[in-house]
Design a protein around this motif. Sequence first.
Motif, PDB file in Angstrom:
ATOM      1  N   THR A  25      48.465  32.165  41.227  1.00 48.53           N
ATOM      2  CA  THR A  25      48.516  32.791  42.546  1.00 48.53           C
ATOM      3  C   THR A  25      47.171  32.690  43.248  1.00 48.53           C
ATOM      4  OG1 THR A  25      50.192  34.330  41.735  1.00 48.53           O
ATOM      5  CG2 THR A  25      49.070  34.923  43.763  1.00 48.53           C
ATOM      6  N   LEU A  26      46.097  32.962  42.547  1.00 48.23           N
ATOM      7  CA  LEU A  26      44.769  32.862  43.156  1.00 48.23           C
ATOM      8  C   LEU A  26      44.435  31.423  43.544  1.00 48.23           C
ATOM      9  CD1 LEU A  26      42.700  35.380  41.013  1.00 48.23           C
ATOM     10  CD2 LEU A  26      43.452  35.644  43.379  1.00 48.23           C
ATOM     11  N   GLN A  27      44.806  30.443  42.712  1.00 47.06           N
ATOM     12  CA  GLN A  27      44.563  29.042  43.063  1.00 47.06           C
ATOM     13  C   GLN A  27      45.348  28.641  44.307  1.00 47.06           C
ATOM     14  OE1 GLN A  27      45.511  26.939  39.455  1.00 47.06           O
ATOM     15  NE2 GLN A  27      43.437  27.154  38.637  1.00 47.06           N
ATOM     16  N   ARG A  28      46.582  29.131  44.418  1.00 49.80           N
ATOM     17  CA  ARG A  28      47.395  28.831  45.594  1.00 49.80           C
ATOM     18  C   ARG A  28      46.753  29.416  46.852  1.00 49.80           C
ATOM     19  NH1 ARG A  28      52.427  31.257  44.426  1.00 49.80           N
ATOM     20  NH2 ARG A  28      52.494  29.767  42.731  1.00 49.80           N
ATOM     21  N   TRP A  29      46.268  30.658  46.754  1.00 49.16           N
ATOM     22  CA  TRP A  29      45.630  31.287  47.907  1.00 49.16           C
ATOM     23  C   TRP A  29      44.326  30.598  48.262  1.00 49.16           C
ATOM     24  CZ3 TRP A  29      46.425  36.920  45.868  1.00 49.16           C
ATOM     25  CH2 TRP A  29      47.718  37.318  46.148  1.00 49.16           C
ATOM     26  N   ILE A  30      43.539  30.201  47.268  1.00 47.20           N
ATOM     27  CA  ILE A  30      42.280  29.505  47.536  1.00 47.20           C
ATOM     28  C   ILE A  30      42.557  28.151  48.183  1.00 47.20           C
ATOM     29  CG2 ILE A  30      40.297  28.386  46.433  1.00 47.20           C
ATOM     30  CD1 ILE A  30      40.300  30.749  44.441  1.00 47.20           C
ATOM     31  N   GLY A  31      43.602  27.464  47.707  1.00 50.43           N
ATOM     32  CA  GLY A  31      43.966  26.166  48.273  1.00 50.43           C
ATOM     33  C   GLY A  31      44.399  26.260  49.722  1.00 50.43           C
ATOM     34  N   SER A  32      45.017  27.368  50.090  1.00 49.66           N
ATOM     35  CA  SER A  32      45.449  27.541  51.477  1.00 49.66           C
ATOM     36  C   SER A  32      44.354  28.153  52.344  1.00 49.66           C
ATOM     37  CB  SER A  32      46.695  28.421  51.534  1.00 49.66           C
ATOM     38  OG  SER A  32      46.379  29.740  51.135  1.00 49.66           O
ATOM     39  N   ARG A  33      43.210  28.411  51.750  1.00 46.56           N
ATOM     40  CA  ARG A  33      42.042  28.973  52.437  1.00 46.56           C
ATOM     41  C   ARG A  33      42.320  30.324  53.089  1.00 46.56           C
ATOM     42  NH1 ARG A  33      38.062  24.911  52.675  1.00 46.56           N
ATOM     43  NH2 ARG A  33      38.937  22.869  52.306  1.00 46.56           N
ATOM     44  N   GLN A  34      43.169  31.091  52.453  1.00 42.65           N
ATOM     45  CA  GLN A  34      43.447  32.442  52.933  1.00 42.65           C
ATOM     46  C   GLN A  34      42.629  33.428  52.118  1.00 42.65           C
ATOM     47  OE1 GLN A  34      47.619  33.123  52.627  1.00 42.65           O
ATOM     48  NE2 GLN A  34      48.139  31.676  54.237  1.00 42.65           N
ATOM     49  N   ARG A  35      41.704  34.062  52.749  1.00 45.32           N
ATOM     50  CA  ARG A  35      40.823  35.002  52.051  1.00 45.32           C
ATOM     51  C   ARG A  35      41.429  36.405  51.982  1.00 45.32           C
ATOM     52  NH1 ARG A  35      38.631  31.104  49.988  1.00 45.32           N
ATOM     53  NH2 ARG A  35      36.929  30.027  50.981  1.00 45.32           N
ATOM     54  N   ARG A  36      42.203  36.763  52.972  1.00 48.29           N
ATOM     55  CA  ARG A  36      42.732  38.121  53.036  1.00 48.29           C
ATOM     56  C   ARG A  36      43.605  38.472  51.825  1.00 48.29           C
ATOM     57  NH1 ARG A  36      46.488  41.075  57.385  1.00 48.29           N
ATOM     58  NH2 ARG A  36      45.745  43.168  56.945  1.00 48.29           N
ATOM     59  N   PRO A  37      44.575  37.635  51.404  1.00 49.50           N
ATOM     60  CA  PRO A  37      45.367  37.997  50.222  1.00 49.50           C
ATOM     61  C   PRO A  37      44.527  38.125  48.955  1.00 49.50           C
ATOM     62  CG  PRO A  37      46.435  36.214  51.413  1.00 49.50           C
ATOM     63  CD  PRO A  37      45.089  36.420  52.036  1.00 49.50           C
ATOM     64  N   ILE A  38      43.505  37.298  48.829  1.00 48.50           N
ATOM     65  CA  ILE A  38      42.643  37.377  47.645  1.00 48.50           C
ATOM     66  C   ILE A  38      41.913  38.716  47.614  1.00 48.50           C
ATOM     67  CG2 ILE A  38      40.618  36.385  46.515  1.00 48.50           C
ATOM     68  CD1 ILE A  38      41.470  33.682  47.709  1.00 48.50           C
ATOM     69  N   VAL A  39      41.326  39.081  48.731  1.00 44.90           N
ATOM     70  CA  VAL A  39      40.581  40.336  48.812  1.00 44.90           C
ATOM     71  C   VAL A  39      41.514  41.523  48.596  1.00 44.90           C
ATOM     72  CG1 VAL A  39      39.252  41.822  50.365  1.00 44.90           C
ATOM     73  CG2 VAL A  39      38.762  39.378  50.254  1.00 44.90           C
ATOM     74  N   MET A  40      42.716  41.457  49.185  1.00 38.38           N
ATOM     75  CA  MET A  40      43.666  42.558  49.027  1.00 38.38           C
ATOM     76  C   MET A  40      44.125  42.692  47.578  1.00 38.38           C
ATOM     77  SD  MET A  40      45.886  42.282  52.542  1.00 38.38           S
ATOM     78  CE  MET A  40      47.108  43.416  51.963  1.00 38.38           C
ATOM     79  N   ALA A  41      44.406  41.584  46.893  1.00 41.99           N
ATOM     80  CA  ALA A  41      44.858  41.636  45.497  1.00 41.99           C
ATOM     81  C   ALA A  41      43.747  42.163  44.590  1.00 41.99           C
ATOM     82  CB  ALA A  41      45.313  40.262  45.034  1.00 41.99           C
ATOM     83  N   ILE A  42      42.543  41.681  44.793  1.00 35.00           N
ATOM     84  CA  ILE A  42      41.426  42.148  43.968  1.00 35.00           C
ATOM     85  C   ILE A  42      41.127  43.617  44.259  1.00 35.00           C
ATOM     86  CG2 ILE A  42      38.950  41.874  43.558  1.00 35.00           C
ATOM     87  CD1 ILE A  42      39.407  38.842  43.917  1.00 35.00           C
ATOM     88  N   GLY A  43      41.142  43.991  45.528  1.00 31.65           N
ATOM     89  CA  GLY A  43      40.907  45.394  45.890  1.00 31.65           C
ATOM     90  C   GLY A  43      41.973  46.318  45.324  1.00 31.65           C
ATOM     91  N   ALA A  44      43.237  45.903  45.435  1.00 35.34           N
ATOM     92  CA  ALA A  44      44.325  46.712  44.875  1.00 35.34           C
ATOM     93  C   ALA A  44      44.195  46.818  43.363  1.00 35.34           C
ATOM     94  CB  ALA A  44      45.672  46.108  45.248  1.00 35.34           C
ATOM     95  N   GLY A  45      43.809  45.733  42.718  1.00 34.96           N
ATOM     96  CA  GLY A  45      43.631  45.757  41.272  1.00 34.96           C
ATOM     97  C   GLY A  45      42.524  46.700  40.833  1.00 34.96           C
TER      98      GLY A  45
END
Length: 126
Positions: A25-45
């Motif tokens: 999931t993180l690789q998919r988000w990084i590949g699409s250059r979307q920072r918001r989902p990464i930050v939200m997932a890490i913050g929620a975690g």
Amino acid sequence: MGGLILIIPVVAFDIWLSLTTGRRTLQRWIGSRQRRPIVMAIGAGVILAVWLTFFVQYGWEKDERVLGFPIPRVFFLLHNQNWTRTTLPGAMSYLGGVADFLTGLAMPFIPFKVAEFIKAVKAELK
């Protein structure tokens, strides 16, 4: 040492979930250059990890409760109008806390694992 029977499978599940679904999931988000989902997932975690480790209390009777989820680390028993606190011995308390923290970090990836499972089942049914 009997607590390891519960702690080891919880930690193994958390690591497995993070290394499979979390990594994809993180690789998919990084590949699409979307920072918001990464930050939200890490913050929620991180928020879930702290909450599960230090703040979740639940009880199964009116005079018994525990602190920590999914591994209870502190037990409270009401005796003569006073709460008695009992903790896990030595390293077990720390291992339980690590397991609770890892569970919180891995929880945001559970919906993605469920979606992967449903996708795989639908592919098998076709």
